[in-house]
Design an enzyme around this catalytic site. Structure first.
Site, PDB file in Angstrom:
ATOM      1  N   CYS A 183       2.188  -4.413 -22.860  1.00 14.17           N
ATOM      2  CA  CYS A 183       1.523  -3.785 -21.704  1.00 14.17           C
ATOM      3  C   CYS A 183       2.245  -4.053 -20.389  1.00 14.17           C
ATOM      4  O   CYS A 183       1.721  -3.733 -19.329  1.00 14.17           O
ATOM      5  CB  CYS A 183       0.067  -4.232 -21.616  1.00 14.17           C
ATOM      6  SG  CYS A 183      -0.120  -5.997 -21.313  1.00 14.17           S
ATOM      7  N   HIS A 235       0.830  -1.208   0.000  1.00 17.02           N
ATOM      8  CA  HIS A 235       0.000   0.000   0.000  1.00 17.02           C
ATOM      9  C   HIS A 235       0.860   1.252   0.000  1.00 17.02           C
ATOM     10  O   HIS A 235       0.569   2.217  -0.703  1.00 17.02           O
ATOM     11  CB  HIS A 235      -0.900   0.004   1.235  1.00 17.02           C
ATOM     12  CG  HIS A 235      -2.122  -0.838   1.062  1.00 17.02           C
ATOM     13  ND1 HIS A 235      -2.735  -1.489   2.095  1.00 17.02           N
ATOM     14  CD2 HIS A 235      -2.841  -1.125  -0.036  1.00 17.02           C
ATOM     15  CE1 HIS A 235      -3.788  -2.136   1.643  1.00 17.02           C
ATOM     16  NE2 HIS A 235      -3.870  -1.943   0.343  1.00 17.02           N
TER      17      HIS A 235
HETATM   18  C1  PEP Z   1       2.939  -8.672 -17.577  1.00 12.52           C
HETATM   19  O1  PEP Z   1       3.177  -9.803 -17.148  1.00 12.52           O
HETATM   20  O2  PEP Z   1       3.779  -7.957 -18.161  1.00 12.52           O
HETATM   21  C2  PEP Z   1       1.603  -8.088 -17.390  1.00 12.52           C
HETATM   22  C3  PEP Z   1       1.260  -6.953 -17.962  1.00 12.52           C
HETATM   23  O3  PEP Z   1       0.758  -8.742 -16.555  1.00 12.52           O
HETATM   24  P1  PEP Z   1       0.853  -8.691 -14.962  1.00 12.52           P
HETATM   25  O4  PEP Z   1       1.904  -7.688 -14.580  1.00 12.52           O
HETATM   26  O5  PEP Z   1      -0.497  -8.312 -14.483  1.00 12.52           O
HETATM   27  O6  PEP Z   1       1.227 -10.101 -14.643  1.00 12.52           O
END
Ligand code: PEP
Ligand code: MG
Length: 533
Positions: free
Chosen positions: A493, A182
């Site tokens: 992403c 947090h």
């Molecule tokens: C990743 O693995 O890069 C991703 C975007 O998913 P998470 O961070 O939620 O595992």
């Protein structure tokens, strides 16, 4: 004067701080025992009341994010399951302070020893609750930190963070801690520099090291104790350059992202809670490239209506721009009580799409909510942790079945394009098996940890966990090339998309579509503008 001591950890909130160290370890409290068990019980009740009152006071000035954290603590203080063992121990003859400490320590140990980062991160909240009540029992006040201090210790209490005035600088350097805690979330949204996982700060450091000025570099994840003159000069240059980059970056926020040569790059945002979009002007980004839905799966599994409303809110915010919602990626570093299973090695276990396909009664609820929300905007749906094509096909078949069911009942719904996360090496190495999917989104956080065999949440192997390692970049480039050849859109992403130091390499690998955390949007656009080609 001791020589400089350099320690490395993991950056939890980027920035620089120079100042005296302030030791967070609480001094041993002195408690005056009471005459009877009834008095001990009354003393503990009063102390819990004082702690709850302090939390209520903090809540009055808290923003939504801080209020959520404080509400969690209040709920814990009101929970008989937490306080009950302490009162039972008092009835059995224990003094209030020992009873409370034992009861809370037992609870905290369960959180601390969890192999899941999420639960370990909540241990800080539990220690915070323990110490607030102990302070109220002993009437020991908290020692004030000097302005601009760098707080260091095992971990920092969320209430300590909220009570500190950060306007004159300062930062946080933790031996343990977690970037998922947090406090780390609060530090990122308020721009307070923070490094976690420094480990040996207490072991390698002498009292003279701890008494002097420290340099906290939370851009790269490190701290220098007793720095040399040359180190101080270099640090100040880096700090000024960071501040200048951040100021300059703000001027890029309203502009579309293009490189020096005019190559356009799409920049979308990563969100989790639907309220995240309240603070984002949709004109500054190209949509949401990743909506993580795990947050909806809290203490109880969310029903269809709750999910539908959450997805619809984000789709309406984005208007015609795309919103890519990922089906629940529970497990690994994101456990969901009552859904995920305890496993020896959760990163390689029943997580993401594997769990959804094992629990189709839970998955179908999410699928219906997504199909219904799709009529309210430009929705795309992707599946996490896909390793083989069969998983995609089974998930897509469930979408088709649920759509048929909704349509038969006359419920408005729409089939969105279905894509996959590319975060398991099997997919990145042999993407040809997936030529039928609508799009790829590279999850560089997981892809990197699986390629490098270096956990994303372990500071001692952080030096190996680099998206810029040629092995990871080569895989990203080959996925981008495959997508280009097959006409399959490819985006990225993972957190690397918002990292200015990684952006040139990602564009060089052929990517033209990144999704970044909102706090990095301006920095990412500015970094793109610096790329030559
Ligand atoms: C990743 O693995 O890069 C991703 C975007 O998913 P998470 O961070 O939620 O595992
Ligand atoms: Mg992932």
């Amino acid at each position: 004067m001791p020589g400089p001591l350099r320690l490395t950890g993991i950056s939890a909130s980027a920035g620089y701080a120079e100042g005296p160290l302030f030791n967070l370890e609480p001094a041993a409290a002195r408690y005056a025992g009471k005459a009877t068990a009834a008095d001990e019980k009354a003393a503990l009740e009063a102390a819990i009341g004082v702690a709850a009152g302090r939390l209520a006071g903090l809540m009055e000035t808290a923003d939504d994010e801080a209020a959520g954290i404080l509400e969690f603590q209040v709920a814990m203080l009101e929970d008989d399951a937490l306080t009950g063992p302490a009162f039972a121990a008092i009835a059995a003859g224990q003094p209030a302070d020992a009873a409370w400490r034992q009861a809370l320590d037992a609870e905290i140990a369960g959180y601390e020893t969890s192999d899941q980062d999420y639960f370990r991160a909540r241990a800080a909240d539990m220690r915070d609750i323990r110490d607030q009540v102990l302070r109220a029992l002993t009437e020991d006040g908290e020692i004030a930190a000097p302005a601009g201090a760098i707080f260091y210790g095992e971990d920092i209490a969320p209430t300590r963070f909220l009570e500190t005035d950060w306007s004159s600088g300062g930062g946080i350097a933790l031996k343990a801690g977690s970037a998922a805690s947090h406090v780390a979330m609060l530090a990122r949204s308020r721009g307070v520099p923070m490094v976690v996982g420094l480990g040996v700060v207490g072991l390698g450091a002498s009292p003279a090291h701890l008494a002097g000025i420290a340099l906290l570099d939370a851009e790269h994840g490190g701290i220098v104790l007793s720095p040399s003159k040359a180190e101080i000069d270099a640090f100040r240059r880096s700090s000024r350059s960071f501040a200048a980059r951040r100021d300059r970056a703000e001027t890029y926020l309203q502009k579309p992202a293009v490189t020096k040569a005019g190559t356009a790059v799409r920049v979308q945002v990563n969100i989790a809670d639907p309220s995240d979009v309240d603070g984002i002007d949709i004109s500054t980004c190209d949509g949401a490239g990743l909506m993580r839905t795990e947050f909806l799966f809290g203490k109880t599994l969310p029903d269809e209506e709750t999910q539908y409303r959450a997805y619809r809110k984000v789709l309406e915010w984005a208007g015609e721009k795309p919103v890519t919602i990922r089906t629940v990626d529970a497990g690994g570093d994101k456990p969901v009580p009552g859904f995920t299973v305890e496993e020896g090695n959760p990163f390689l276990g029943l997580r993401g799409i594997r769990l959804s396909l094992a629990r189709t009664e839970v998955f179908r609820v999410q699928i219906r909510a997504l199909l219904r929300a799709a009529v309210h905007g430009n929705l795309k749906v992707m599946f996490p942790m896909i390793a083989v094509m069969d998983e995609y096909q089974r998930a897509a078949a469930l979408f088709a079945e649920e759509q048929a069911g909704l349509s038969a009942r006359g419920v408005a719904c729409k089939m969105p394009p279905l894509g996959i996360m590319v975060e398991v090496p099997s997919v990145a190495i042999a993407p040809e098996a997936f030529s039928g999917v609508a799009f790829f989104s590279i999850g560089s956080n997981d892809l990197t940890q699986y390629v490098m065999a270096a956990a994303r949440d372990n500071a001692s192997v952080a030096h190996l966990n680099s998206v810029r390692h040629p092995a990871v970049l080569r895989l990203i480039a080959s996925v981008a090339a495959f997508g280009q050849a097959q006409g399959i859109p490819v985006s990225l992403c993972g957190d690397a998309g918002g990292d200015p130091a990684s952006i040139p390499a990602l564009l060089e690998a052929g990517l033209r579509d990144l999704s970044v955390v909102p706090a990095q949007l301006a920095m990412a656009k500015a970094a793109i503008a610096d790329v030559a080609f």
